[in-house]
Design a protein around this motif. Sequence first.
Motif, PDB file in Angstrom:
ATOM      1  N   ASN A  85       0.839  -1.199   0.000  1.00  0.00           N
ATOM      2  CA  ASN A  85       0.000   0.000   0.000  1.00  0.00           C
ATOM      3  C   ASN A  85       0.874   1.249   0.000  1.00  0.00           C
ATOM      4  O   ASN A  85       1.987   1.232   0.515  1.00  0.00           O
ATOM      5  CB  ASN A  85      -0.923   0.022   1.227  1.00  0.00           C
ATOM      6  N   ASP A  87       0.394   5.677   0.321  1.00  0.00           N
ATOM      7  CA  ASP A  87      -0.458   6.849   0.491  1.00  0.00           C
ATOM      8  C   ASP A  87      -0.539   7.624  -0.820  1.00  0.00           C
ATOM      9  O   ASP A  87       0.447   7.739  -1.555  1.00  0.00           O
ATOM     10  CB  ASP A  87       0.136   7.734   1.592  1.00  0.00           C
ATOM     11  N   SER A  88      -1.721   8.148  -1.129  1.00  0.00           N
ATOM     12  CA  SER A  88      -1.928   8.834  -2.412  1.00  0.00           C
ATOM     13  C   SER A  88      -1.013  10.049  -2.565  1.00  0.00           C
ATOM     14  O   SER A  88      -0.479  10.301  -3.654  1.00  0.00           O
ATOM     15  CB  SER A  88      -3.395   9.240  -2.567  1.00  0.00           C
ATOM     16  N   GLU A  89      -0.815  10.811  -1.478  1.00  0.00           N
ATOM     17  CA  GLU A  89       0.049  11.992  -1.563  1.00  0.00           C
ATOM     18  C   GLU A  89       1.502  11.590  -1.825  1.00  0.00           C
ATOM     19  O   GLU A  89       2.205  12.233  -2.616  1.00  0.00           O
ATOM     20  CB  GLU A  89      -0.058  12.813  -0.279  1.00  0.00           C
ATOM     21  N   GLU A  90       1.939  10.523  -1.162  1.00  0.00           N
ATOM     22  CA  GLU A  90       3.316  10.044  -1.355  1.00  0.00           C
ATOM     23  C   GLU A  90       3.522   9.554  -2.784  1.00  0.00           C
ATOM     24  O   GLU A  90       4.532   9.863  -3.432  1.00  0.00           O
ATOM     25  CB  GLU A  90       3.613   8.904  -0.369  1.00  0.00           C
TER      26      GLU A  90
END
Length: 356
Positions: A85, A87-90
């Motif tokens: 998984n 994070d979308s920002e990362e």
Amino acid sequence: MATIKIRNIMFFMLILKSLIVQSASKPFLEQKNVINFHKDVFDQKLDLNNIYIEKLWKKMLGGKKKSLSGKKLSHKKNIVLTNTNIDSEELQLRLNFLNQRSQTKILKYNSIVHASVESYLRMGKYIGRIISLSEFYFPMFEEKLENYRLPKELKYLAIIESNLNPVVTSKAGAQGIWQFMPETGKIYDLNINNIYDERNDPVKSTEAACRYLKFLYKKIGNWELVLAAYNAGPGTVDKILQHHQNRKDFWGLWEFFPKETQNYVPKFIAINYVMNYYKEHNIYTYRSSPYKYKYKETALIPIKEKISLKFFAYSLNMPYQDLILLNPQYLVDLIPPGNKFFLRLPKNKVFFLKKK
């Protein structure tokens, strides 16, 4: 009474013997239908639809998973789990960084790309194998792409197409690392006969892929749509563009493409990400690769007389499997002499030949 006992014992032994023979013969009969690479290369009546090299390739890559970068798999406490998984920002930050260095400028974030990235991360053990294979193929890919002034990240297309398997065949009949259909292969000088299939030749098929990608970009002028055309065919892209002339980008036309093509560009972006950030997700390369040599450590030599690949490997004191893996284009063992037949060998073996 004793005679009856003896007869019963003999009858029992006869039945037991019959069962043993039957159980032993069943696996043997089943194995008769399994293609044996080392046997079939000498069979001049070999059905070319049976790509026996592909079976050897699967055997080479499908061995026991002994270790991942030195970490034993037998003890659960030593296993490092893949981080599947992100994070979308990362992910967006990392893709922006890759896109700044990219020549295609199509490595952009959206939810479809995000799902594709996580899908690849869930296949971490297979990505580890692909990374090991890429150490052999990518230097050659980059050299050819640079010669044609094409973006180097196009090398990742070969992973989407074939997982860097030079002899894989699709259900539609596409073949090789770059998955050429016979008709398209012929346009780009990839010949097929009863001795070899040049779609399986990693170097010649890479040359053909570069020429095809160059043609598509000259025709379309948009890398997202070029990738879509590589997957679905330029005719499909042409039709979609003609029906929707007010839209010229892939994502604006996304819903009109076949499902496989809808996923193709996201896969390209995702594999770019994974191949650059696999360490951050605890993906490790396999120690063992079927290639014992680097591409630059090999050279082509002409075949000047009729040879058997098996006995040629023996005369060079070289494993037969190594010779086949370096020359996956050959479909038979006996190769006639001729100006068009070449073998790729490790340079140290070429030197050995010159001394003989």
